[in-house]
Write an enzyme that holds these catalytic residues in place. Structure first.
Site, PDB file in Angstrom:
ATOM      1  N   HIS A 185     -47.956  34.351 -42.232  1.00 21.83           N
ATOM      2  CA  HIS A 185     -48.193  35.799 -42.209  1.00 21.83           C
ATOM      3  C   HIS A 185     -49.647  36.113 -41.880  1.00 21.83           C
ATOM      4  O   HIS A 185     -50.273  36.945 -42.539  1.00 21.83           O
ATOM      5  CB  HIS A 185     -47.820  36.407 -43.569  1.00 21.83           C
ATOM      6  CG  HIS A 185     -46.388  36.224 -43.942  1.00 21.83           C
ATOM      7  ND1 HIS A 185     -45.934  36.336 -45.253  1.00 21.83           N
ATOM      8  CD2 HIS A 185     -45.296  35.916 -43.186  1.00 21.83           C
ATOM      9  CE1 HIS A 185     -44.627  36.117 -45.282  1.00 21.83           C
ATOM     10  NE2 HIS A 185     -44.218  35.856 -44.041  1.00 21.83           N
ATOM     11  N   GLU A 203     -46.607  36.673 -20.885  1.00 24.55           N
ATOM     12  CA  GLU A 203     -46.217  35.816 -22.000  1.00 24.55           C
ATOM     13  C   GLU A 203     -46.536  34.362 -21.659  1.00 24.55           C
ATOM     14  O   GLU A 203     -46.122  33.855 -20.608  1.00 24.55           O
ATOM     15  CB  GLU A 203     -44.726  35.968 -22.313  1.00 24.55           C
ATOM     16  CG  GLU A 203     -44.159  34.942 -23.282  1.00 24.55           C
ATOM     17  CD  GLU A 203     -44.937  34.833 -24.591  1.00 24.55           C
ATOM     18  OE1 GLU A 203     -45.222  33.682 -25.017  1.00 24.55           O
ATOM     19  OE2 GLU A 203     -45.284  35.886 -25.169  1.00 24.55           O
ATOM     20  N   ALA A 204     -47.265  33.689 -22.562  1.00 27.56           N
ATOM     21  CA  ALA A 204     -47.694  32.316 -22.299  1.00 27.56           C
ATOM     22  C   ALA A 204     -46.550  31.321 -22.279  1.00 27.56           C
ATOM     23  O   ALA A 204     -46.638  30.269 -21.632  1.00 27.56           O
ATOM     24  CB  ALA A 204     -48.730  31.890 -23.333  1.00 27.56           C
ATOM     25  N   ALA A 248     -45.149  42.902 -31.357  1.00 26.44           N
ATOM     26  CA  ALA A 248     -45.806  44.119 -30.878  1.00 26.44           C
ATOM     27  C   ALA A 248     -45.627  44.298 -29.377  1.00 26.44           C
ATOM     28  O   ALA A 248     -45.321  45.393 -28.896  1.00 26.44           O
ATOM     29  CB  ALA A 248     -47.288  44.085 -31.235  1.00 26.44           C
TER      30      ALA A 248
END
Length: 535
Positions: A470, A36-37, A16
């Site tokens: 998922h 972003e980690a 996403a």
């Protein structure tokens, strides 16, 4: 960096986040910062489709979580790996491209989410993808995400197609089209033998824009609020706390696990849970972290005969030939996703579309998910229930994202789910034991032909089932009147300003397929909503 202020702050550069970054930064007068980690995705084993097996154990590029032990999973924790790098899990996953069925999205709309029916999301799916096949009414031809069908062919795969026909399942080359039911070679996010991730499809083309800043190794630790208005994010990089302010919105795209716990440690969630964390309540939303759902994967394994399976091709010296074929552009096992074929089946004998997704691969590992293939020919039949009724929760245990959260999916706790799992075993065995497969099956090795009763099959499922990776639903979309919903149909968090959630956590019910395609689709739709609301 401490004085940085942009229009949009996006937390997470996964399916996403990368999609949003591309779409929002396409407006030159808008500034976007993505946190972003993990590190970049520059790694050969990420680009080569089969290389994901080498990346899963890389703790630098993954979140290594595990589920809580539970009765219906044999009181064992189940490993749960999520991507922690540019592209998120799309840089790590099995690349399967399964959009889901009309009923999934019509069901979302029926729960009080206008704008999310199948007819309303289909244009975003078509915009997303580039597929050279399929009915153009349902498929896209020029989108950024290239989707191709598996090229691998061998006698076992041909026999599997015939076996499905024996069992009443037609060959359906486009299960992302009008109807899902049937058998087909897998569609995957692979192009020119290389993985297509959200990072390669969306982020890389946008990185040269001056209005987009991508910050890696940036671990978000708190959403910053002024009253009920989100004003920025505090993160840690190289041990130093840094804040970035958002003039317009903070958007959480950290994934189903991390989005829920970031909300919780920032004061948004169940007041009782927040009190145990010692976090002041900014917004009492008891649904944060609840409604957690996942597909529970069960598998049958068989020893093969009469053909050469991937097992043998993956062993030296044949592996050397496969490597050479890959770099020469010939069909090779290095370009394969984990599922070579998909099979969509009904647990009941009726006219409905499929409620079970099956995967078939002419490869095997009778040691149950150890990661090392058998030395002789074999095949694996996996399956999961599309829309499980069982749901669980994710819950932060401290205010630090360095501490793994409690993850409890409650697999198989609902009796209806256990009934579908039993049907899945029966249907899969029908395929395995068909006349078409008989020349290529020496014997079933897992669970073994002696495991026949419902009780024994369920026990096998408890002892060997695992996640299909998922996870969804922990910040569920629904109307404000729904006590357990977290975001509205515009994905804005209820009763808060300038805070939105855009990732798989907003799915109110599980879809009939793998989650990456739908997550990228909903991010495209979210970008459209955001741009219209902020004009």
């Amino acid at each position: 960096m401490s004085d940085l202020e942009v229009d949009y702050v996006i937390v997470g550069a996964g399916a996403a986040g990368c999609t949003l970054a591309n779409q929002l930064s396409a407006q030159p007068d808008v500034s976007v910062c993505v946190l972003e980690a993990g590190p970049t995705d520059k790694h050969l084993m990420i680009r080569v489709p089969a290389g994901f097996t080498r990346v899963i154990g890389d703790t630098h590029r993954t979140w290594s979580f595990q589920t809580e032990p539970a009765t219906w999973t044999g009181n064992r924790p189940i490993p749960l790996v999520q991507g922690k790098m540019l592209g998120g899990s799309t840089s790590l996953n099995g690349m399967a491209y399964v959009r889901g069925q009309r009923a999934d999205f019509d069901g979302w709309a029926a729960l009080g989410n206008p704008g999310w029916s199948y007819d309303e999301v289909l244009p975003f799916f078509r915009t997303l993808e580039s597929r050279a096949f399929g009915d153009p009414e349902y498929s896209g031809r020029s989108g950024p995400v290239n989707v191709t069908s598996v090229r691998w062919r061998d006698p076992a795969c041909a026999a599997f197609i015939d076996a499905a026909a024996e069992c009443g399942l037609p060959f359906n080359p486009d299960y992302n089209g009008r109807e899902q039911k049937g058998v087909a070679f897998a569609q995957a996010t692979i192009h020119r033998r290389r993985r297509v991730s959200a990072a390669t499809a969306f982020l890389e083309p946008a990185r040269r824009r001056p209005n987009l800043l991508v910050v890696t190794q940036a671990l978000a630790e708190r959403i910053l609020f002024s009253g009920t208005r989100a004003i920025g994010v505090r993160y840690v990089q190289d041990g130093k706390p840094i804040s970035v302010k958002a003039r317009r919105e903070v958007i959480l795209s950290a994934g189903t696990i991390n989005t829920a716990r970031l909300l919780q440690i920032s004061g948004v969630g169940d007041p009782d849970w927040l009190a145990q964390l010692g976090v002041p309540v900014v917004n009492a939303l008891p649904g944060v972290g609840r409604n957690l759902r996942d597909h529970y994967l069960c598998a049958l394994v068989a020893a093969g005969q009469g053909f050469r399976s991937i097992n043998q091709h993956a062993a030296w010296p044949r592996l050397g030939l496969q490597i050479a074929r890959y770099f020469l552009g010939a069909v090779s096992i290095l370009e394969l996703p984990p599922p070579v074929m998909h099979c969509f089946m009904n647990s009941a004998d009726d006219a409905r579309d499929a409620d079970i997704q099956g995967i078939f691969t002419p490869a095997s590992n009778h040691r149950v998910h150890s990661g090392k293939l058998d030395s002789t020919a074999g095949m694996t039949f996996g399956f999961w229930q599309h829309r499980p009724e069982s749901s669980g929760h994710v819950r932060a245990v401290s205010t630090s994202l360095a501490d793994p959260p409690i993850i409890q999916p409650n697999y198989l706790t609902d009796e209806r789910d256990r009934a579908v799992v039993l049907a899945g075993f029966r249907l899969t065995r029908n395929l395995l034991r068909s006349q078409s497969m008989k020349p290529y099956v020496r014997q079933e090795t897992l669970p073994g032909e002696r495991v026949e009763t419902d009780e024994a099959l369920l026990q096998f499922a408890r002892e060997t089932g695992r996640t299909a990776y998922h996870f969804a639903g922990s910040a569920s979309m629904g109307p404000g009147s729904d006590r357990l919903s977290v975001v509205g149909a515009d994905l804005a968090v209820h009763r808060l300003e300038r805070l939105r959630v855009v990732d798989a956590s907003i799915m109110p019910r599980m879809i009939s397929g793998n989650t990456q395609a739908t997550t990228m689709m909903l991010a495209l739709k979210a970008a459209d909503i955001i741009q219209r609301q902020n004009r």
